[in-house]
Scaffold this motif. Structure first.
Motif, PDB file in Angstrom:
ATOM      1  N   THR A 161      -1.751 -15.473  48.904  1.00 17.13           N
ATOM      2  CA  THR A 161      -2.138 -16.531  47.868  1.00 17.13           C
ATOM      3  C   THR A 161      -3.579 -16.332  47.894  1.00 17.13           C
ATOM      4  O   THR A 161      -4.372 -16.946  46.958  1.00 17.13           O
ATOM      5  CB  THR A 161      -1.730 -17.830  48.873  1.00 17.13           C
ATOM      6  N   ARG A 162      -4.267 -15.449  48.804  1.00 18.04           N
ATOM      7  CA  ARG A 162      -5.947 -15.438  48.713  1.00 18.04           C
ATOM      8  C   ARG A 162      -6.111 -14.018  48.018  1.00 18.04           C
ATOM      9  O   ARG A 162      -7.181 -13.353  48.036  1.00 18.04           O
ATOM     10  CB  ARG A 162      -6.354 -15.474  50.053  1.00 18.04           C
ATOM     11  N   GLY A 163      -5.065 -13.834  47.019  1.00 17.28           N
ATOM     12  CA  GLY A 163      -5.421 -12.262  46.347  1.00 17.28           C
ATOM     13  C   GLY A 163      -6.749 -12.438  45.571  1.00 17.28           C
ATOM     14  O   GLY A 163      -6.904 -13.328  45.060  1.00 17.28           O
ATOM     15  N   SER A 164      -6.982 -11.044  45.250  1.00 16.34           N
ATOM     16  CA  SER A 164      -8.534 -11.087  44.668  1.00 16.34           C
ATOM     17  C   SER A 164      -8.525 -11.263  43.223  1.00 16.34           C
ATOM     18  O   SER A 164      -9.514 -11.367  42.525  1.00 16.34           O
ATOM     19  CB  SER A 164      -9.290  -9.806  45.156  1.00 16.34           C
ATOM     20  N   ARG A 165      -7.245 -10.970  42.617  1.00 18.68           N
ATOM     21  CA  ARG A 165      -7.035 -11.161  41.227  1.00 18.68           C
ATOM     22  C   ARG A 165      -5.689 -11.659  40.733  1.00 18.68           C
ATOM     23  O   ARG A 165      -4.826 -11.562  41.819  1.00 18.68           O
ATOM     24  CB  ARG A 165      -7.609  -9.908  40.548  1.00 18.68           C
ATOM     25  N   SER A 166      -5.580 -12.014  39.482  1.00 23.81           N
ATOM     26  CA  SER A 166      -4.143 -12.309  39.032  1.00 23.81           C
ATOM     27  C   SER A 166      -3.381 -11.120  38.926  1.00 23.81           C
ATOM     28  O   SER A 166      -3.834 -10.136  38.656  1.00 23.81           O
ATOM     29  CB  SER A 166      -4.208 -13.182  37.999  1.00 23.81           C
ATOM     30  N   LEU A 167      -2.061 -11.251  39.119  1.00 25.89           N
ATOM     31  CA  LEU A 167      -1.027 -10.090  38.896  1.00 25.89           C
ATOM     32  C   LEU A 167      -1.322  -9.618  37.603  1.00 25.89           C
ATOM     33  O   LEU A 167      -1.001  -8.663  37.284  1.00 25.89           O
ATOM     34  CB  LEU A 167       0.115 -10.346  39.436  1.00 25.89           C
TER      35      LEU A 167
ATOM     36  N   ALA B 271       8.080 -15.754  43.833  1.00 29.28           N
ATOM     37  CA  ALA B 271       6.868 -14.819  43.695  1.00 29.28           C
ATOM     38  C   ALA B 271       7.006 -13.557  43.749  1.00 29.28           C
ATOM     39  O   ALA B 271       6.473 -12.640  42.919  1.00 29.28           O
ATOM     40  CB  ALA B 271       5.819 -15.106  45.142  1.00 29.28           C
ATOM     41  N   VAL B 272       8.107 -12.732  44.595  1.00 24.77           N
ATOM     42  CA  VAL B 272       8.643 -11.507  44.228  1.00 24.77           C
ATOM     43  C   VAL B 272       9.034 -11.278  43.002  1.00 24.77           C
ATOM     44  O   VAL B 272       8.791 -10.260  42.095  1.00 24.77           O
ATOM     45  CB  VAL B 272       9.603 -11.116  45.347  1.00 24.77           C
ATOM     46  N   ALA B 273      10.014 -12.225  42.255  1.00 21.60           N
ATOM     47  CA  ALA B 273      10.565 -12.087  41.192  1.00 21.60           C
ATOM     48  C   ALA B 273       9.551 -11.697  39.909  1.00 21.60           C
ATOM     49  O   ALA B 273       9.609 -10.973  39.190  1.00 21.60           O
ATOM     50  CB  ALA B 273      11.592 -12.946  40.894  1.00 21.60           C
ATOM     51  N   VAL B 274       8.652 -12.728  40.109  1.00 17.44           N
ATOM     52  CA  VAL B 274       7.553 -12.711  38.979  1.00 17.44           C
ATOM     53  C   VAL B 274       6.761 -11.281  38.897  1.00 17.44           C
ATOM     54  O   VAL B 274       6.482 -10.861  37.918  1.00 17.44           O
ATOM     55  CB  VAL B 274       6.568 -13.822  39.090  1.00 17.44           C
ATOM     56  N   ALA B 275       6.223 -10.838  40.098  1.00 18.94           N
ATOM     57  CA  ALA B 275       5.478  -9.852  40.476  1.00 18.94           C
ATOM     58  C   ALA B 275       6.101  -8.524  39.969  1.00 18.94           C
ATOM     59  O   ALA B 275       5.836  -7.617  39.231  1.00 18.94           O
ATOM     60  CB  ALA B 275       5.018  -9.589  41.971  1.00 18.94           C
TER      61      ALA B 275
END
Length: 98
Positions: free
Chosen positions: A25-31, A80-84
């Motif tokens: 949730t604290r990723g540095s950028r959008s997938l 979240a996994v499905a979207v990514a």
């Protein structure tokens, strides 16, 4: 199945290094800003505790997040996994446009 994260990493990199994307949730950028390629590894943590520190600090990779609107709770892990994964498949040609 692997005993732990280092064992999984060793197995996945047996044929050479890979790029790793740690989803948090604290990723540095959008997938959607990430550019996925065949052989990339997507790493997700457990739903309640998130991604372990050793998994977030994978060399040769970066962190990413499913974009969320401010004030909205994050997606559950399976969504979240499905979207990514679907986005990675779309970018690498594993799924086509309908």
């Amino acid at each position: 199945m692997h005993a732990d994260f280092p064992a999984a990493r060793t197995a996945l990199e047996r044929d050479g290094p890979r790029r790793w994307f740690a989803f948090t949730t604290r990723g540095s950028r959008s997938l959607y800003e990430a550019r996925f390629a065949p052989g990339d590894v997507l790493v997700f943590g457990c739903e309640t505790a998130g991604l372990a520190e050793e998994s977030r600090c994978v060399s040769g990779g970066s962190s990413a997040a499913d974009p969320m609107r401010p004030g909205v709770r994050s997606l559950n892990l399976s969504n979240a996994v499905a979207v990514a994964v679907y986005e990675a498949w779309r970018q690498t040609g594993l799924v086509g446009a309908a």
